[in-house]
Enzyme design. Structure first.
Site, PDB file in Angstrom:
ATOM      1  N   CYS A 128       0.772  -1.111   0.306  1.00 39.89           N
ATOM      2  CA  CYS A 128       0.260  -0.022   0.226  1.00 39.89           C
ATOM      3  C   CYS A 128       0.875   1.230   0.092  1.00 39.89           C
ATOM      4  O   CYS A 128       1.709   1.322   1.051  1.00 39.89           O
ATOM      5  CB  CYS A 128      -1.077   0.096   1.331  1.00 39.89           C
ATOM      6  SG  CYS A 128      -1.964   1.494   1.299  1.00 39.89           S
ATOM      7  N   TRP A 136      -8.707   5.767  -0.280  1.00 39.32           N
ATOM      8  CA  TRP A 136      -9.267   6.613  -1.478  1.00 39.32           C
ATOM      9  C   TRP A 136      -8.437   6.294  -2.521  1.00 39.32           C
ATOM     10  O   TRP A 136      -7.459   5.804  -2.477  1.00 39.32           O
ATOM     11  CB  TRP A 136      -9.369   7.948  -1.351  1.00 39.32           C
ATOM     12  CG  TRP A 136      -8.228   8.652  -0.697  1.00 39.32           C
ATOM     13  CD1 TRP A 136      -7.097   9.108  -1.501  1.00 39.32           C
ATOM     14  CD2 TRP A 136      -8.030   9.182   0.618  1.00 39.32           C
ATOM     15  NE1 TRP A 136      -5.905   9.541  -0.384  1.00 39.32           N
ATOM     16  CE2 TRP A 136      -6.622   9.466   0.802  1.00 39.32           C
ATOM     17  CE3 TRP A 136      -8.794   9.084   1.846  1.00 39.32           C
ATOM     18  CZ2 TRP A 136      -6.181  10.101   1.986  1.00 39.32           C
ATOM     19  CZ3 TRP A 136      -8.233   9.456   3.047  1.00 39.32           C
ATOM     20  CH2 TRP A 136      -6.974  10.059   3.116  1.00 39.32           C
ATOM     21  N   GLU A 142      -4.883   4.227 -10.502  1.00 43.93           N
ATOM     22  CA  GLU A 142      -5.601   2.954 -10.200  1.00 43.93           C
ATOM     23  C   GLU A 142      -6.766   2.712 -11.371  1.00 43.93           C
ATOM     24  O   GLU A 142      -7.403   1.672 -11.713  1.00 43.93           O
ATOM     25  CB  GLU A 142      -5.909   2.748  -8.910  1.00 43.93           C
ATOM     26  CG  GLU A 142      -4.946   2.867  -7.689  1.00 43.93           C
ATOM     27  CD  GLU A 142      -5.498   2.715  -6.252  1.00 43.93           C
ATOM     28  OE1 GLU A 142      -5.590   1.650  -5.980  1.00 43.93           O
ATOM     29  OE2 GLU A 142      -5.942   3.888  -5.923  1.00 43.93           O
ATOM     30  N   ARG A 182      -0.012   4.422   2.876  1.00 45.50           N
ATOM     31  CA  ARG A 182      -0.257   4.052   4.368  1.00 45.50           C
ATOM     32  C   ARG A 182       0.090   5.185   5.474  1.00 45.50           C
ATOM     33  O   ARG A 182       0.101   5.157   6.609  1.00 45.50           O
ATOM     34  CB  ARG A 182       0.685   3.154   4.860  1.00 45.50           C
ATOM     35  CG  ARG A 182       0.528   1.729   4.421  1.00 45.50           C
ATOM     36  CD  ARG A 182       1.421   0.786   4.731  1.00 45.50           C
ATOM     37  NE  ARG A 182       2.600   0.734   3.654  1.00 45.50           N
ATOM     38  CZ  ARG A 182       3.794   0.006   3.600  1.00 45.50           C
ATOM     39  NH1 ARG A 182       4.034  -0.472   4.878  1.00 45.50           N
ATOM     40  NH2 ARG A 182       4.607   0.110   2.513  1.00 45.50           N
TER      41      ARG A 182
END
Length: 1183
Positions: free
Chosen positions: A150, A324, A329, A153
């Site tokens: 991720c 979010w 992405e 973070r």
């Protein structure tokens, strides 16, 4: 020359060479990581704590494999727990608990050991155990922090964790997921959240959400040509949904239903998401108008729902969580990938690019424009999104912080580097090391892959019977048409908020001296219970370790004196300040708060008693040391929403000082304010101010947690107006004294006020002074026992019972004619025995729905006369709430109209209160038609509070005697034309006779003690009865001097209206003559022909002497008296510095602040009582 780098070789030109069999790094040696862009190195040592069972081996790296399933998360659930499994579970639980208790600095404490024993016992008996709510929240946040794939973070501490472990049905899970989506979406202002359902348990089925994400689009496969309408990534799951009876519209952007399987059901259940719940963003381009014609759209909330949460050896198989979106992405992957929506070529052609050759870079140019469109569209609709450059920079900041705090940061380079413009981002050039830490989020087997379908389901494609209602008692299939299920889903979607909103906890904390803050806290809880699970706790009973895991915290607190905390708020302030010290030591931040120490006109230090109780906590603290968190450094309370209502009296310079301090402290720790701190003035409309604040904060809290549509505001507003207790729910019960012992007054007061109360016989009571206006001052001596005071100070071995400057709290007895008048007015003689033992009881609901009468613990069993005499405040003007209650019991329309006006109009109420200052009997006589049940009235009356007096004696003279010096308060109401009113306690003390017993308790005042270095000079300013503690000071010096010990010089400044009012005249003369007092200055303000002077004038006259004592001899300066005088003295002292020390205004302020911080300027001041009407009038004129 070569050097080792992570087990490989590096040549002189910096290029890494391949080594066929690199030796693994030593487990004890940190791994060196290089940033090739910034040319800096860091060393990761956190990997030493990693889970050894990672996906990679010594010869194989699996970083590019998308889903590495944890073998422990196989499907279906194991039916029983083997001994080796139990041992592994306990090992993981032990490691997690050690991690948790280390984080709260309670490792290897009694609470830690007790918790571990509890877990061991549970595992042995049941094969599993349950995490506490705070452990669960801590673990979920840590799992996000540990997620190596991720990039976002940095926000891990702001994760909102919803505990849904109590949910046991698929429908309940659906309601929880709807709540999650609504909260996380937040009208576009996306908030990170996780909802945790029940863990995997031996012998039980798993709770599963079959969807990969809570929100996703369907993909329909054309069986003839294999083409897909919609999202190709969801084709298989779409077919599962269709197999379960769902029918989509067949468009490119159909929202898939939620497929949920509860532990107690063999089959999953299908729920259609309410369309209004899902926020979608139509995609437009900032310059290409044709882009909108493509009809592309995407949803706002990315919520992963198929992963498991591994914490403390427990596996939670249904834990949806969201952050979010990062632009790439959606644009690069979801819309650009060839196996997804595959829009690159379409966009490129619309741009006029040549798609026949790669050399035109049409893919690169198209993907950039799609990214631009996504970013533009989301920002245009105010939906949270981050571009890949910003996300990369934030990750680098997060990584830097993690190395500083934890010594490392697990990161999977393949996943962290964005799929677009990779080498243009800083993460591309940063070496990373990937390893697995627990707690963690883990991939698990897809739920439907190994699901055992019934033959009928396979053949007919209909499983709605099982989905909607399961099997009947006889095992027969019960089927419903899909429309029936849809209607049920729609119904539940309307109810989901009411079903789960109560689990959002609202912690309401109060600190109080008089009980008013507690009363307001319970009123606030009644209001918040319309939408939240409100829990009221005293600050003294609250464990501060839970604070950072709260979602919503409301503070209702008073201020004791001029800025000090109430006694039951001291420990809370100290522990939260310790949390702030710890955080700011790791996160140096420059921003300063708005409220600083000494920001009032006098700059009186706050939290004086707290500062003294713990030399390592707040003693050297000042408000300008408080720092606010920045975006790059989230505070420990960054996920806590809070609001503060501060109670106080504007008669004090540091009005509501403690409440303001707590508000600033929580803000400095990263807490998010629901509203600015509001101060309620006890001298002007405090109750109305509170009610207005409460409604505002409640509405804001509902908006914050997306519950505003589920709350009827009219009902909520009525909560603050209606009577929570009625004549049907409260009563007096006659007590049989032989069956239940009746507490004596001392025991009753001790229980009611939670104080160590005793009875002290009066040794003497003399009038010290009386002026021509009838004002008098009394000197009362009380006999005490050393065990009593030592017991209150936890110092049973101390030879000294108290110190000069300490306080004594006195419980007064209400004037008996007033008590008798109330008994007659309420008609008690005809309904209840006024002198027989009674117990106030309220009708309470039980868990089973029944009702029972329960004793109201606030008041002990005693006679009605005793209640009015010793326990209840019947002299303070009725509150607006009480007036509203009286209005409801008035038979006269005029009385009802007038009472309702006073109860609702703050201005009318203040005029009425301060004009007549009516006690309860006068109020009932003013409105003769009021007929109210005595039990109902008593349940609404406040407690009679103790009055504090500075002890005016020294234990070195007589360790078993305490002297009180009290001005007897008497004033005429109605502008001097009304009846005479008397101070409750001062008039009680003035009438006490020798041998009478006074109920009282001791209270230490450590910030008004003599200096420990007894040779230092002492300057004392105490006009009127402010001289009281200084009598103890000079007695203390006299006693020490008689033993051959020398104290430093003493200066005394006193002031009175005339010589007739001067207190301890002969004693002061003796002290001056014997050299105990070096100087005694007397100011007279009403004694013609002597010029009117005040203590401030005398201070200026002695400026050189005072300045020399404070600067050259490091003396201490003490002020005792009312707050208005103290403010003037502080201003005058600045003038002394300027006159005698040639300091300018700024330097004078700084020097006074220095004296405060060194605790050499100390105040013992009290609010204005009998002059309150004038104070209120002046305040209202100023407003």
């Amino acid at each position: 020359m070569t050097s080792k780098l992570n087990g490989g070789l590096e040549s002189e030109d910096g290029h890494q060479q391949v080594q066929m069999h690199p030796p693994p790094p030593s487990r004890n040696k940190p791994i060196r990581l290089k940033n090739h862009s910034a040319v800096i190195e860091s060393y990761d040592s956190l990997y030493r704590t990693a889970n050894p069972e990672s996906g990679c081996g010594s010869q194989v790296c699996r970083a590019s494999i998308w889903h590495l399933t944890d073998p422990r998360l196989s499907y279906p659930t194991p039916r029983e727990l083997l001994p080796e499994d139990e041992e592994a579970l306990l090992t993981s639980a032990k490691e997690f608990l050690e991690h948790y208790y280390s984080s709260i600095k309670r490792l290897d404490t009694e609470s830690h050991r007790a918790r571990w024993e509890s877990v061991r016992r549970d595992v042995h008996l049941t094969g599993t155990y349950d995490l506490t709510e705070t452990e669960l929240t801590f673990g979920a946040k840590l799992a996000w922090r540990n997620s190596a794939r991720c990039i976002g973070r940095i926000q891990w501490a702001k994760l909102q964790v919803f505990d849904a472990r109590h949910v046991t049905t698929a429908q309940g899970m659906f309601e929880a997921l709807c709540n999650h989506i609504k909260y996380g979406t937040n009208k576009g202002n996306i908030r990170s959240a996780a909802t945790v359902f029940c863990q995997r348990k031996p012998g039980q089925g798993d709770y599963r959400i079959w969807n990969a994400q809570l929100i996703s689009y369907a993909g329909y496969r054309n069986m003839e040509d294999g083409t897909v309408i919609g999202d190709p990534a969801t084709v298989e799951f779409t077919e599962v949904c269709q197999k379960l009876g769902w029918v989509g519209a067949g468009t490119r952007f159909d929202l898939l239903p939620l497929v949920i399987q509860a532990s107690n059901r063999l089959y999953p259940e299908v729920f259609t998401l309410p369309p209004e719940l899902v926020m979608e963003v139509p995609l437009h381009h900032p310059t290409y108008d044709w882009f909108a014609e493509l009809g592309l759209r995407w949803y706002a909330l990315p919520a992963v729902s198929s992963m498991a949460f591994d914490c403390g050896g427990l596996q939670f198989t249904a834990v949806p969580f969201n952050g979010w979106y990062m632009t790439t992405e959606i644009a690069t992957r979801d819309l650009g990938d060839t196996h997804r929506y595959n829009q690159l070529e379409i966009v490129a052609k619309r741009m006029g690019l040549d798609t026949r050759t790669h050399s035109s870079l049409w893919k690169d140019r198209a993907v950039i424009e799609i990214n631009a469109a996504v970013l533009y569209s989301y920002q245009k609709m105010n939906v949270t999104i981050v571009d890949h450059h910003t996300a990369s920079e934030s990750f680098m900041k997060h990584m830097e912080t993690e190395f500083r705090l934890r010594g490392g940061c697990p990161a999977e380079w393949v996943w962290i580097v964005p799929p677009t413009s990779g080498s243009l981002t800083p993460v591309f050039h940063q070496e990373m090391v990937c390893y697995s830490l627990k707690p963690s989020f883990e991939y698990q087997e897809v739920a439907w892959k190994n699901f055992q379908w019934d033959e009928e389901d396979t053949n007919t494609g209909s499983a709605l019977g099982l989905l909607a209602a399961g099997r009947s008692a006889g095992g027969r299939r019960v089927k419903y048409r899909f429309k029936e299920v849809a209607r049920a889903v729609k119904f539940t979607s309307n109810l989901f908020g009411k079903a789960l909103q109560r689990r959002i906890k609202a912690a309401i904390l109060y600190a109080t001296e008089t009980g008013k803050s507690e009363k307001y806290a319970h009123m606030l809880a009644e209001l918040f219970n319309h939408a939240f699970n409100a829990q009221v706790m005293c600050m003294a009973d609250y464990d501060v370790i839970n604070l950072e895991h709260e979602a919503l915290v409301m503070i209702v607190t008073s201020t004791f004196g001029n800025g000090d905390p109430p006694e039951n708020g001291e420990a809370f302030a100290r522990e939260v300040r310790g949390m702030a010290n710890n955080h700011h030591s790791h996160h140096p931040i420059a921003t300063q708060p708005k409220y600083q120490l000494g920001s009032s006109k006098t700059g009186t230090p706050l939290l004086n008693r707290v500062l003294n109780r713990d030399q390592h906590s707040l003693r050297s603290f000042s408000f300008d040391q408080l720092q606010q968190p920045s975006v790059d450094s989230l505070g420990p309370l960054s996920n806590v929403r809070f609001a503060v209502f501060a109670l106080g009296s504007s008669a004090y310079p540091n009005f509501c000082g403690f409440g303001l301090y707590i508000d600033d402290l929580l803000g400095s720790l990263g807490g998010e304010r629901l509203a600015s701190v509001i101060c309620g003035d006890e001298l002007s409309g405090q109750e109305q101010t509170f009610k207005s604040w409460a409604q505002q904060v409640f509405h804001t809290a509902c908006e914050t947690f997306c519950l505003e549509d589920d709350v009827n505001i009219d009902d909520v507003s009525a909560t603050l107006r209606r009577d929570l207790i009625t004549s049907d729910t409260v009563r007096f019960a006659v007590v049989n004294s032989q069956e239940k012992p009746i507490l004596d007054i001392v025991a009753g007061l001790s229980q009611t006020h939670a104080k160590n109360v005793t009875e002290c016989p009066v040794v003497f009571n003399v009038t010290l002074a009386k002026d021509i206006d009838g004002r008098k001052t009394v000197h009362v001596g009380l006999k005490i026992t050393s065990q009593w005071i030592n017991g209150t100070r936890n110092s049973a071995t101390s030879a000294v019972t108290y110190e000069p400057g300490d306080h004594i709290g006195v419980f007064a007895v209400n004037h008996q004619p007033l008590v008798t008048g109330l008994i007659d007015r309420l008609g008690i003689n005809s309904t209840l025995p006024p002198d027989g033992p009674l117990q106030l009881q309220t009708l309470a609901e039980q868990k089973d729905g029944g009702k029972t009468w329960q004793n109201q613990e606030r008041l002990p069993a005693c006679s009605f006369r005793t209640l009015l005499s010793h326990y209840l405040d019947i002299t303070t003007p009725a509150s607006q709430t009480l007036l509203a209650l009286l209005a409801a019991h008035a038979s006269s329309e005029e009385d009802k109209r007038r009472l309702q006006l006073l109860a609702t109009d703050a201005s009318e109420y203040e005029d009425w209160k301060h004009w007549g200052f009516p006690h309860l009997l006068e109020t009932l006589l003013e409105f003769p038609s009021v007929a109210i049940d005595a039990a109902l009235l008593v349940s609404q009356l406040p407690l009679l509070q103790p009055r504090f007096y500075s002890i005016s004696s020294s234990p070195l003279i007589d360790p078993l005697q305490i002297d009180i010096t009290a001005a007897v308060i008497a004033f005429k109401t109605q502008g001097g034309e009304g009846p005479m009113h008397y101070g409750v306690c001062s008039s009680y003390l003035s009438q006490a006779n020798e041998g009478d017993k006074i109920q009282c308790f001791f209270r230490s005042a450590p910030n008004f003690h003599l200096p420990t270095e007894i040779e230092r000079p002492v300057v004392m300013v105490g006009p009127g009865t402010g001289v009281a503690p200084f009598r103890g000071f000079w007695q203390h010096k006299q006693a020490l001097q008689s033993k051959g010990k020398e104290m430093g010089p003493m200066l005394l400044f006193t002031g009175y209206r005339s010589p007739d009012c001067d207190l301890f005249v002969e004693e002061k003369s003796t002290m001056v003559a014997s050299g105990i007092l070096d100087y005694a200055f007397l100011a007279l303000s009403r004694h013609p022909p002597v010029r009117k002077t005040y203590v401030q004038d005398k201070l200026l006259e002695a400026a050189p002497l005072v300045y020399r004592m404070l600067t050259q001899q490091m003396g201490h300066f003490y002020v005792c008296g009312d707050c208005a005088m103290a403010e003037d003295v502080a201003s005058t002292l600045r003038m002394v510095f300027q006159k005698a020390g040639s300091l300018n205004a700024e330097e004078s302020d700084d020097f006074l602040m220095q004296l405060r911080n060194e605790r050499r300027y100390q105040e013992d001041i009290f609010g204005i009582t009998y002059r309150a009407p004038e104070t209120v009038i002046a305040n209202r004129r100023q407003q």
